[in-house]
Design a protein around this motif. Structure first.
Motif, PDB file in Angstrom:
ATOM      1  N   SER A  62      39.565  26.579  45.526  1.00 43.92           N
ATOM      2  CA  SER A  62      40.983  26.314  45.792  1.00 43.92           C
ATOM      3  C   SER A  62      41.568  27.299  46.792  1.00 43.92           C
ATOM      4  O   SER A  62      41.069  28.418  46.976  1.00 43.92           O
ATOM      5  CB  SER A  62      41.775  26.368  44.487  1.00 43.92           C
ATOM      6  OG  SER A  62      41.809  27.703  43.983  1.00 43.92           O
ATOM      7  N   ASP A  91      40.351  28.836  41.893  1.00 39.69           N
ATOM      8  CA  ASP A  91      39.624  27.939  41.001  1.00 39.69           C
ATOM      9  C   ASP A  91      38.331  27.518  41.683  1.00 39.69           C
ATOM     10  O   ASP A  91      38.290  27.291  42.903  1.00 39.69           O
ATOM     11  CB  ASP A  91      40.461  26.701  40.688  1.00 39.69           C
ATOM     12  CG  ASP A  91      41.732  27.043  39.925  1.00 39.69           C
ATOM     13  OD1 ASP A  91      41.696  27.976  39.106  1.00 39.69           O
ATOM     14  OD2 ASP A  91      42.762  26.372  40.165  1.00 39.69           O
ATOM     15  N   LYS A  93      34.782  24.933  41.479  1.00 37.34           N
ATOM     16  CA  LYS A  93      34.085  23.778  40.913  1.00 37.34           C
ATOM     17  C   LYS A  93      32.769  23.564  41.650  1.00 37.34           C
ATOM     18  O   LYS A  93      32.645  23.862  42.843  1.00 37.34           O
ATOM     19  CB  LYS A  93      34.936  22.510  41.038  1.00 37.34           C
ATOM     20  CG  LYS A  93      36.209  22.517  40.215  1.00 37.34           C
ATOM     21  CD  LYS A  93      36.968  21.206  40.380  1.00 37.34           C
ATOM     22  CE  LYS A  93      38.243  21.193  39.547  1.00 37.34           C
ATOM     23  NZ  LYS A  93      39.001  19.930  39.719  1.00 37.34           N
ATOM     24  N   ILE A  95      30.702  20.373  42.748  1.00 41.21           N
ATOM     25  CA  ILE A  95      31.005  18.947  42.878  1.00 41.21           C
ATOM     26  C   ILE A  95      29.780  18.172  43.373  1.00 41.21           C
ATOM     27  O   ILE A  95      28.889  18.727  44.026  1.00 41.21           O
ATOM     28  CB  ILE A  95      32.194  18.722  43.825  1.00 41.21           C
ATOM     29  CG1 ILE A  95      31.898  19.279  45.226  1.00 41.21           C
ATOM     30  CG2 ILE A  95      33.451  19.374  43.263  1.00 41.21           C
ATOM     31  CD1 ILE A  95      32.977  18.950  46.258  1.00 41.21           C
ATOM     32  N   ASN A 101      30.749  16.492  38.403  1.00 39.66           N
ATOM     33  CA  ASN A 101      31.569  17.628  38.836  1.00 39.66           C
ATOM     34  C   ASN A 101      31.755  18.599  37.668  1.00 39.66           C
ATOM     35  O   ASN A 101      32.066  18.175  36.550  1.00 39.66           O
ATOM     36  CB  ASN A 101      32.928  17.151  39.326  1.00 39.66           C
ATOM     37  CG  ASN A 101      32.818  16.289  40.574  1.00 39.66           C
ATOM     38  OD1 ASN A 101      31.831  16.353  41.308  1.00 39.66           O
ATOM     39  ND2 ASN A 101      33.839  15.484  40.816  1.00 39.66           N
ATOM     40  N   LEU A 102      31.559  19.893  37.949  1.00 37.62           N
ATOM     41  CA  LEU A 102      31.601  20.906  36.899  1.00 37.62           C
ATOM     42  C   LEU A 102      32.708  21.905  37.172  1.00 37.62           C
ATOM     43  O   LEU A 102      32.769  22.506  38.257  1.00 37.62           O
ATOM     44  CB  LEU A 102      30.257  21.644  36.821  1.00 37.62           C
ATOM     45  CG  LEU A 102      29.002  20.771  36.646  1.00 37.62           C
ATOM     46  CD1 LEU A 102      27.754  21.646  36.667  1.00 37.62           C
ATOM     47  CD2 LEU A 102      29.084  19.962  35.353  1.00 37.62           C
ATOM     48  N   ASP A 103      33.586  22.090  36.179  1.00 41.44           N
ATOM     49  CA  ASP A 103      34.645  23.086  36.271  1.00 41.44           C
ATOM     50  C   ASP A 103      34.066  24.451  35.906  1.00 41.44           C
ATOM     51  O   ASP A 103      33.645  24.668  34.771  1.00 41.44           O
ATOM     52  CB  ASP A 103      35.779  22.714  35.315  1.00 41.44           C
ATOM     53  CG  ASP A 103      36.962  23.681  35.388  1.00 41.44           C
ATOM     54  OD1 ASP A 103      36.869  24.702  36.112  1.00 41.44           O
ATOM     55  OD2 ASP A 103      37.968  23.422  34.717  1.00 41.44           O
ATOM     56  N   LEU A 104      34.047  25.377  36.881  1.00 37.98           N
ATOM     57  CA  LEU A 104      33.482  26.712  36.658  1.00 37.98           C
ATOM     58  C   LEU A 104      34.563  27.775  36.496  1.00 37.98           C
ATOM     59  O   LEU A 104      34.314  28.964  36.681  1.00 37.98           O
ATOM     60  CB  LEU A 104      32.550  27.088  37.807  1.00 37.98           C
ATOM     61  CG  LEU A 104      31.349  26.136  38.003  1.00 37.98           C
ATOM     62  CD1 LEU A 104      30.511  26.586  39.185  1.00 37.98           C
ATOM     63  CD2 LEU A 104      30.511  26.049  36.739  1.00 37.98           C
ATOM     64  N   GLY A 105      35.768  27.348  36.138  1.00 39.34           N
ATOM     65  CA  GLY A 105      36.836  28.299  35.868  1.00 39.34           C
ATOM     66  C   GLY A 105      37.445  28.865  37.135  1.00 39.34           C
ATOM     67  O   GLY A 105      37.607  28.166  38.131  1.00 39.34           O
ATOM     68  N   ASP A 106      37.776  30.137  37.107  1.00 36.37           N
ATOM     69  CA  ASP A 106      38.380  30.786  38.261  1.00 36.37           C
ATOM     70  C   ASP A 106      37.856  32.219  38.371  1.00 36.37           C
ATOM     71  O   ASP A 106      37.244  32.747  37.428  1.00 36.37           O
ATOM     72  CB  ASP A 106      39.901  30.780  38.168  1.00 36.37           C
ATOM     73  CG  ASP A 106      40.418  31.609  37.007  1.00 36.37           C
ATOM     74  OD1 ASP A 106      40.690  32.800  37.211  1.00 36.37           O
ATOM     75  OD2 ASP A 106      40.536  31.078  35.879  1.00 36.37           O
ATOM     76  N   GLY A 145      35.259  28.786  32.443  1.00 32.98           N
ATOM     77  CA  GLY A 145      35.496  27.357  32.374  1.00 32.98           C
ATOM     78  C   GLY A 145      34.771  26.740  31.186  1.00 32.98           C
ATOM     79  O   GLY A 145      34.092  27.430  30.416  1.00 32.98           O
TER      80      GLY A 145
END
Length: 219
Positions: A62, A91, A93, A95, A101-106, A145
């Motif tokens: 992000s 943030d 991810k 993708i 798609n995987l959210d890997l936090g921040d 995440g």
């Protein structure tokens, strides 16, 4: 974006060297200060790409808007060094991987940057500059995440390029516009044993373009 930024920097530097000799009698040179400080608001825009082992895919990082502080010391009326301080949160991810798609936090980035600059005058109160130097980025306070048990980012050195303009509004105060490009990459280890049964390694190019505007003071 990288090629456009580099061509802009080198083009402005070439024209600036020609203009510098014609500007030595301007007001700025009669009001010389060795130290300057700037406070900017910056927008950090990653130009990201990734090589993700096992599951493939790419990275999505992000944008971030944060304050930035810098200190500049002039060795001569044209040559200076600038230390740039700031920290940003992003943030992260993975993708288009084999498992979606995987959210890997921040993660927070602390990237102190040192550039060496060439300054010149085009008008009495308009002072462009170009710079080049290096950066050391520290990754800290990573939030993992929902997928990962742990995400580890490797701190790294990177080259930096810079272009900016100072607009004097008084003998000591000035407005600053600044742009930087960092050739930044990191190795990332994602421990996703609980969710995926694997530890995934990735090589990530972040390469942020940093645009800022702020106010400066001649000490």
């Amino acid at each position: 974006m990288r090629k456009l930024f580099l061509s802009m920097v080198f083009g402005v530097l070439a024209s600036g060297i020609v203009c510098a000799q014609e500007s030595e009698e301007k007001l700025y040179y009669n009001d010389f200060h060795k130290w300057q400080v700037r406070l900017r608001g910056i927008l950090v825009t990653p130009d990201e790409s990734a090589n993700i082992g096992l599951i493939g895919g790419d990275a999505a990082i992000s944008k971030s808007f944060m304050p930035e502080l810098d200190f500049t010391y002039y060795f001569t009326k044209n040559i200076a060094a600038e230390l740039i301080l700031g920290t940003t949160n992003h943030d992260v991810k993975a993708i288009n991987t084999a498992v979606g798609n995987l959210d890997l936090g921040d993660v927070w980035l602390l990237p102190p940057t040192l550039t060496f600059q060439y300054h010149w005058n085009v008008e009495e109160n308009v002072r462009p500059y170009v710079g080049a130097g290096f950066n050391y980025t520290i990754f800290y306070n990573a939030a993992n995440g929902p997928i990962a048990d742990n995400v580890d980012y490797e701190n790294s050195f990177s080259p930096a390029m810079q272009f900016g303009i100072d607009f004097d509004i008084s003998k000591r105060w000035f407005i600053n516009i600044d742009a930087k490009y960092l050739f930044l990459s990191t190795d990332v280890e994602v421990d996703a044993t609980s969710a995926l049964g694997a530890v995934v390694n990735a090589e990530v190019d972040i390469n942020p373009f940093i645009a800022g505007i702020g106010i400066g003071f001649k000490l």
